[in-house]
Design an enzyme around this catalytic site. Sequence first.
Site, PDB file in Angstrom:
ATOM      1  N   GLY A   1     -20.930  20.440  33.769  1.00 49.31           N
ATOM      2  CA  GLY A   1     -21.196  19.178  33.086  1.00 49.31           C
ATOM      3  C   GLY A   1     -20.366  18.957  31.836  1.00 49.31           C
ATOM      4  O   GLY A   1     -20.722  18.147  30.976  1.00 49.31           O
TER       5      GLY A   1
ATOM      6  N   CYS B   1      -6.080  15.390  21.880  1.00 46.43           N
ATOM      7  CA  CYS B   1      -7.466  15.843  22.064  1.00 46.43           C
ATOM      8  C   CYS B   1      -8.340  15.411  20.886  1.00 46.43           C
ATOM      9  O   CYS B   1      -8.034  15.709  19.729  1.00 46.43           O
ATOM     10  CB  CYS B   1      -7.480  17.366  22.210  1.00 46.43           C
ATOM     11  SG  CYS B   1      -9.131  18.064  22.147  1.00 46.43           S
TER      12      CYS B   1
ATOM     13  N   CYS C   1      -9.656  18.268  18.745  1.00 41.23           N
ATOM     14  CA  CYS C   1      -8.578  18.818  17.906  1.00 41.23           C
ATOM     15  C   CYS C   1      -8.410  17.950  16.661  1.00 41.23           C
ATOM     16  O   CYS C   1      -8.281  18.456  15.537  1.00 41.23           O
ATOM     17  CB  CYS C   1      -7.259  18.853  18.673  1.00 41.23           C
ATOM     18  SG  CYS C   1      -7.060  20.246  19.789  1.00 41.23           S
TER      19      CYS C   1
ATOM     20  N   HIS D   1     -22.774  23.493  21.841  1.00 44.28           N
ATOM     21  CA  HIS D   1     -23.803  22.581  21.353  1.00 44.28           C
ATOM     22  C   HIS D   1     -24.866  23.414  20.645  1.00 44.28           C
ATOM     23  O   HIS D   1     -25.446  24.319  21.256  1.00 44.28           O
ATOM     24  CB  HIS D   1     -24.490  21.847  22.509  1.00 44.28           C
ATOM     25  CG  HIS D   1     -23.613  20.925  23.290  1.00 44.28           C
ATOM     26  ND1 HIS D   1     -23.644  19.543  23.125  1.00 44.28           N
ATOM     27  CD2 HIS D   1     -22.696  21.166  24.257  1.00 44.28           C
ATOM     28  CE1 HIS D   1     -22.779  18.990  23.968  1.00 44.28           C
ATOM     29  NE2 HIS D   1     -22.203  19.947  24.670  1.00 44.28           N
TER      30      HIS D   1
ATOM     31  N   ASN E   1     -21.461  23.858  27.968  1.00 40.23           N
ATOM     32  CA  ASN E   1     -21.136  23.272  29.268  1.00 40.23           C
ATOM     33  C   ASN E   1     -19.693  23.644  29.603  1.00 40.23           C
ATOM     34  O   ASN E   1     -18.794  23.471  28.771  1.00 40.23           O
ATOM     35  CB  ASN E   1     -21.297  21.752  29.218  1.00 40.23           C
ATOM     36  CG  ASN E   1     -22.736  21.338  28.975  1.00 40.23           C
ATOM     37  OD1 ASN E   1     -23.663  22.003  29.410  1.00 40.23           O
ATOM     38  ND2 ASN E   1     -22.925  20.239  28.256  1.00 40.23           N
TER      39      ASN E   1
ATOM     40  N   HIS F   1     -16.550  23.640  23.229  1.00 42.04           N
ATOM     41  CA  HIS F   1     -17.508  23.320  22.178  1.00 42.04           C
ATOM     42  C   HIS F   1     -18.855  23.931  22.496  1.00 42.04           C
ATOM     43  O   HIS F   1     -19.283  23.942  23.647  1.00 42.04           O
ATOM     44  CB  HIS F   1     -17.639  21.807  21.955  1.00 42.04           C
ATOM     45  CG  HIS F   1     -17.852  21.019  23.209  1.00 42.04           C
ATOM     46  ND1 HIS F   1     -16.839  20.743  24.100  1.00 42.04           N
ATOM     47  CD2 HIS F   1     -18.971  20.458  23.737  1.00 42.04           C
ATOM     48  CE1 HIS F   1     -17.314  20.032  25.115  1.00 42.04           C
ATOM     49  NE2 HIS F   1     -18.621  19.856  24.927  1.00 42.04           N
TER      50      HIS F   1
ATOM     51  N   ASP G   1     -22.844  15.766  16.816  1.00 43.77           N
ATOM     52  CA  ASP G   1     -22.575  15.137  18.103  1.00 43.77           C
ATOM     53  C   ASP G   1     -22.821  13.629  17.974  1.00 43.77           C
ATOM     54  O   ASP G   1     -23.782  13.183  17.350  1.00 43.77           O
ATOM     55  CB  ASP G   1     -23.495  15.730  19.181  1.00 43.77           C
ATOM     56  CG  ASP G   1     -23.057  15.356  20.585  1.00 43.77           C
ATOM     57  OD1 ASP G   1     -22.622  16.262  21.327  1.00 43.77           O
ATOM     58  OD2 ASP G   1     -23.156  14.163  20.937  1.00 43.77           O
TER      59      ASP G   1
ATOM     60  N   HIS H   1     -12.317  20.297  25.460  1.00 43.33           N
ATOM     61  CA  HIS H   1     -12.012  21.180  24.327  1.00 43.33           C
ATOM     62  C   HIS H   1     -13.283  21.991  24.122  1.00 43.33           C
ATOM     63  O   HIS H   1     -14.363  21.400  23.913  1.00 43.33           O
ATOM     64  CB  HIS H   1     -11.666  20.345  23.080  1.00 43.33           C
ATOM     65  CG  HIS H   1     -11.361  21.149  21.840  1.00 43.33           C
ATOM     66  ND1 HIS H   1     -10.166  21.035  21.149  1.00 43.33           N
ATOM     67  CD2 HIS H   1     -12.093  22.059  21.159  1.00 43.33           C
ATOM     68  CE1 HIS H   1     -10.181  21.841  20.093  1.00 43.33           C
ATOM     69  NE2 HIS H   1     -11.356  22.480  20.083  1.00 43.33           N
TER      70      HIS H   1
END
Length: 112
Positions: free
Chosen positions: A89, A3, A6, A98, A83, A96, A29, A94
Site C-alpha cells: 500500500g 521526489c 526529498c 508512519h 508500507n 517513510h 502527514d 520515498h
Amino acid sequence: MTCIFCKIANGEISTELLYSDDKVAAFRDIRPQAPLHILVVPKAHVDSLWELDDPELAGALLHAVTVIARAEGLARGYRVIVNTGSDGGQEVPHLHLHLIGGTALGAMLPKH
Ligand code: DGP
C-alpha cells in the site's frame, strides 16, 4: 530532484520539521489517520524499505521515532507502519515510517 519527500526533508519545500538530524527528517502527514500522524524519512532518497541496505540509516530512522514519540508524550503507546511496495500500500516512493498515536488504535490489518 522531483521526489516530494526529498524536497520536504531537505528544505526545498517549506514544511515544519518536527525532527531533523544529518540523516533523518520528520514532518506531519498531510492526511492524518489519528490525532498524531508523523512521517519519518531519510534525507537521502531510498525508494522503500525493500531497498534499504544501510543498517546505520535503519537505526537512525528508528531512533528518530523514539525521540519524537517521547517528545510528543506518547508514553501510553503508538504504532509505527512502513508500507512497502504495491502490495504494502505504499503511495509515495520515498521510504517513510508512519508514527501514529494520540489515541487508542484499533486493529490494523484487513481480515482475509
Ligand atoms: P504511504 O501510503 O505509506 O505511501 O503513505 C503516504 C503518506 O504520505 C500519506 O499518508 C499521505 C502523505 N503525503 C503524501 N503527500 C504528502 C505531502 O506532500 N506532504 C505531506 N506532509 N504528506 C504527504
